[in-house]
Design a protein around this motif. Structure first.
Motif, short mmCIF file in Angstrom:
data_model
loop_
_atom_site.label_atom_id
_atom_site.label_comp_id
_atom_site.label_asym_id
_atom_site.label_seq_id
_atom_site.Cartn_x
_atom_site.Cartn_y
_atom_site.Cartn_z
N THR A 45 -13.87 2.04 -36.33
CA THR A 45 -15.06 1.93 -35.53
C THR A 45 -15.37 0.30 -36.05
OG1 THR A 45 -14.88 4.14 -34.75
CG2 THR A 45 -17.05 2.83 -34.39
N THR A 49 -20.73 3.90 -31.78
CA THR A 49 -19.98 3.57 -29.85
C THR A 49 -20.68 5.03 -29.38
OG1 THR A 49 -18.96 1.82 -30.06
CG2 THR A 49 -18.47 3.14 -28.24
N THR A 143 -15.67 6.27 -23.71
CA THR A 143 -15.99 4.95 -23.94
C THR A 143 -15.12 3.57 -23.59
OG1 THR A 143 -17.07 3.41 -24.98
CG2 THR A 143 -15.50 3.90 -25.68
N GLU A 145 -16.13 0.37 -23.84
CA GLU A 145 -16.36 -0.48 -25.20
C GLU A 145 -15.36 -0.24 -26.48
OE1 GLU A 145 -19.36 -1.64 -25.12
OE2 GLU A 145 -20.13 -0.66 -23.38
N ASN A 148 -15.53 -2.63 -30.32
CA ASN A 148 -16.31 -2.24 -30.80
C ASN A 148 -14.98 -1.38 -31.55
OD1 ASN A 148 -18.87 -2.76 -29.75
ND2 ASN A 148 -19.82 -0.48 -29.08
#
Length: 156
Positions: A45, A49, A143, A145, A148
């Motif tokens: 990571t 997030t 997610t 994202e 990220n």
């Protein structure tokens, strides 16, 4: 009465056949990893997030913290099919990239994989990549994202 039914059948049948050959408004490619060498495995990571209970979910179930190792379990790529005309003049719908110039397309009412790019277009395919992440504490969530996280690319 029979003549009326025949006329109605002729009038509505072609639309039904055309609709059956059109792709869904949003194509969902379950299990897809949308670029060359993309892989689901341990990721790092790189930015905090939030994780949600489902794809497009609103209920937050956890947070992947910057620096934390997580397990990317699977994913789904959601795309809006884009109608294109090939260099040979055939119309088809681009669904999603498979990397290195290969595409998944909708052609003649079915999904066809590993099609090489043979069309011209100015706009990109609109897509959203949802990823299912498992945290070290066992919490699992979704997610979109992807930026990220690091260690997604098995080639580098």
């Amino acid at each position: 009465m029979l003549r009326l039914l025949s006329i109605l059948s002729i009038t509505f049948l072609p639309r039904t056949l055309i609709a059956a050959n059109a792709p869904p408004k949003i194509f969902v490619d379950k299990g897809a990893c949308p670029f060359e060498c993309c892989t689901y495995r341990e990721w790092t990571t790189e930015k905090d997030t939030d994780l949600f209970d489902s794809v497009d979910g609103k209920k937050k179930v956890g947070k992947a913290k910057k620096g934390e190792k997580v397990t990317a379990l699977t994913g789904e790529v959601h795309t809006i099919p884009m109608k294109v005309k090939t260099n040979e003049g055939k119309e088809l719908y681009v669904l999603t990239s498979q990397g290195e110039g290969f595409w998944k397309v909708w052609e003649d009412g079915k999904v066809v994989e590993n099609v090489t790019e043979t069309w011209q277009t100015e706009k990109p395919v609109q897509s959203t990549w949802w990823i299912q992440i498992k945290l070290s504490n066992g919490v699992t969530g979704w997610t979109k994202e992807s930026k990220n996280f690091g260690n997604k690319d098995a080639c580098g």
